[in-house]
Design a protein around this motif. Sequence first.
Motif, PDB file in Angstrom:
ATOM      1  N   UNK A   1       0.763  -1.258   0.000  1.00  9.71           N
ATOM      2  CA  UNK A   1       0.000   0.000   0.000  1.00  9.71           C
ATOM      3  C   UNK A   1       0.796   1.313   0.000  1.00  9.71           C
ATOM      4  N   UNK A   2       1.666   1.544   0.975  1.00 10.94           N
ATOM      5  CA  UNK A   2       2.359   2.847   1.043  1.00 10.94           C
ATOM      6  C   UNK A   2       3.195   3.159  -0.203  1.00 10.94           C
ATOM      7  N   UNK A   3       3.750   2.105  -0.817  1.00 13.02           N
ATOM      8  CA  UNK A   3       4.797   2.299  -1.838  1.00 13.02           C
ATOM      9  C   UNK A   3       4.315   2.085  -3.269  1.00 13.02           C
ATOM     10  N   UNK A   4       3.106   1.556  -3.424  1.00  9.40           N
ATOM     11  CA  UNK A   4       2.623   1.185  -4.755  1.00  9.40           C
ATOM     12  C   UNK A   4       2.299   2.434  -5.586  1.00  9.40           C
ATOM     13  N   UNK A   5       2.561   2.347  -6.896  1.00 13.94           N
ATOM     14  CA  UNK A   5       2.282   3.490  -7.782  1.00 13.94           C
ATOM     15  C   UNK A   5       0.795   3.528  -8.140  1.00 13.94           C
ATOM     16  N   UNK A   6       0.231   4.733  -8.372  1.00  9.90           N
ATOM     17  CA  UNK A   6      -1.205   4.848  -8.703  1.00  9.90           C
ATOM     18  C   UNK A   6      -1.602   3.980  -9.896  1.00  9.90           C
ATOM     19  N   UNK A   7      -0.726   3.892 -10.898  1.00 10.88           N
ATOM     20  CA  UNK A   7      -1.068   3.142 -12.125  1.00 10.88           C
ATOM     21  C   UNK A   7      -1.227   1.646 -11.855  1.00 10.88           C
ATOM     22  N   UNK A   8      -0.498   1.134 -10.843  1.00  8.55           N
ATOM     23  CA  UNK A   8      -0.613  -0.298 -10.507  1.00  8.55           C
ATOM     24  C   UNK A   8      -2.031  -0.548  -9.993  1.00  8.55           C
ATOM     25  N   UNK A   9      -2.544   0.399  -9.203  1.00  7.74           N
ATOM     26  CA  UNK A   9      -3.902   0.261  -8.664  1.00  7.74           C
ATOM     27  C   UNK A   9      -4.943   0.335  -9.778  1.00  7.74           C
ATOM     28  N   UNK A  10      -4.594   1.080 -10.842  1.00  7.25           N
ATOM     29  CA  UNK A  10      -5.520   1.165 -11.995  1.00  7.25           C
ATOM     30  C   UNK A  10      -5.415  -0.077 -12.880  1.00  7.25           C
ATOM     31  N   UNK A  11      -4.377  -0.896 -12.642  1.00 10.11           N
ATOM     32  CA  UNK A  11      -4.204  -2.121 -13.433  1.00 10.11           C
ATOM     33  C   UNK A  11      -3.631  -1.882 -14.817  1.00 10.11           C
ATOM     34  N   UNK A  12      -2.952  -0.732 -15.028  1.00  3.69           N
ATOM     35  CA  UNK A  12      -2.296  -0.453 -16.322  1.00  3.69           C
ATOM     36  C   UNK A  12      -1.015   0.310 -16.031  1.00  3.69           C
ATOM     37  N   UNK A  13       0.132  -0.396 -16.070  1.00  2.00           N
ATOM     38  CA  UNK A  13       1.372   0.275 -15.671  1.00  2.00           C
ATOM     39  C   UNK A  13       2.575  -0.345 -16.372  1.00  2.00           C
ATOM     40  N   UNK A  14       3.736   0.306 -16.215  1.00  2.24           N
ATOM     41  CA  UNK A  14       4.973  -0.264 -16.745  1.00  2.24           C
ATOM     42  C   UNK A  14       6.068  -0.176 -15.672  1.00  2.24           C
ATOM     43  N   UNK A  15       7.328  -0.363 -16.094  1.00  4.45           N
ATOM     44  CA  UNK A  15       8.429  -0.441 -15.124  1.00  4.45           C
ATOM     45  C   UNK A  15       8.605   0.843 -14.299  1.00  4.45           C
ATOM     46  N   UNK A  16       7.990   1.960 -14.733  1.00  7.77           N
ATOM     47  CA  UNK A  16       8.105   3.235 -13.989  1.00  7.77           C
ATOM     48  C   UNK A  16       7.475   3.127 -12.596  1.00  7.77           C
TER      49      UNK A  16
END
Length: 471
Positions: free
Chosen positions: A189-204
């Motif tokens: 939770x504290x460290x996850x990027x917003x895009x991961x929560x949206x389910x569309x992300x890359x190595x950034x």
Amino acid sequence: MSSPGPEGKFKREGFVISSSGPLTKYYDVEQRKLGQGTYGSVSKAVNKSTGALRAVKQISKSQVKNIERFRQEIAIMKQLDHPNIIKLFETFEDHKNIYLVLELCTGGELFDRIIEEGYFTEKNAAVLMKQILAAVYYLHSHKIVHRDLKPENFLFLNKTPDSPLKIIDFGLAARFESGQVMTTKAGTPYYVAPQVLQGKYDYACDTWSAGVIMYILLCGYPPFHGDTDAEILQKVKAGKFKFNEADWKNVSGEAKDLIRKLLTFNPKDRYTAEQALNHPWVQHLAQASDAPISRSIVDNFRAFRAQSQLKKAALTVIAQQMSENEISTLKKIFMALDKNGDGSLTVQEIREGLTKAGLKDIPPDLEQLMKEVDSDGSGVIDYTEFLAATLDKKLYIQEDVCWAAFRVFDIDGNGKITAEELQHVLGMDSVKGAFDNTAIANIRDMIREVDRDGDGEIDFDEFMKMMRDRK
């Protein structure tokens, strides 16, 4: 990072042995556990033949939901070769458990040091961030994303104030292709990027996590917090944070600038690990310590070039198994030469390092020398390749050290190295898995150079003689 190279090159993954025999044949494992996790435990162990201290992570197969996913984690770890990434030495497997034999880190988690210290000075935070970013840059340039960067997944090698940091736990790591969109929700939770929560992300997603860690290092608490996971995740999704005046008034503008660039909501505008390493805050505050770079590096490269192919491979195995204490000076030299911090050396970097050290006459054959040291054919000198080419002979002619290396090549443990075993360990089989003629000829030549009794195999005495000979 290795791929089947040109003739005479070898892949280093094969040097991390996978044994099905009992772990206790080779290691004395302490009963007291160093740590306990979801799938198993970590204990301290001693290699019976070399006395080397290791950590053994025991994973219960019945607890692992997806064993193939776990094997993928091991495959990724076998390929990693960076001073700030935990080393995997070998694996064992029995009907109940899989055991990973890892570098032993005794300095505790970065998480615990944050709790102890409250927060860090900018200088200390920059030294830590440089190591974190260098490891992430290395992973990304080798098309690997970690996906769970957090202070609990960084260990200090030892208890000293300037101990190196190591990334651990590649359970959520994945390989990626350029432009690939990932959808698996992974992270903390504290460290996850917003895009991961949206389910569309890359190595950034990794550099976002690095930004969160930097924020915490400088003030002692996370940028997105709440009383429940749901609250925290809501804040992360919005991606808005602030620098509370009371806690941040003494922190430099440069530090805040880098945090903003790492915690940029749009991943396309977010700083890469490479950009972050080049940011003035890191460059000014985390200068590498002076390392004794000298002409002897080139002499060592030259001596390494003259060695037989098998001895080069054996030196690489030995370098891979050396403890940080034994190679600390070489590591400092490597890091001083590695200008861009990606964990590998180019001809240009070595040339610049030698010039900076005041050497007027850079050898004209430097490029050719480097090709010979580049044992996996990747076009650059990786960390372990550099160590192998610069190791002190006093370290590698010890019988126990050579025995540990011999064991890597002697897969069936019968005291002889055969052509098939060499071919397998060096990864010199062709893509289809069949042995091609060039590789077979190569392997036979390697054996012939060392095989004194002409039986077509190499025993330990022959191996030892090879290691002690000048070539």
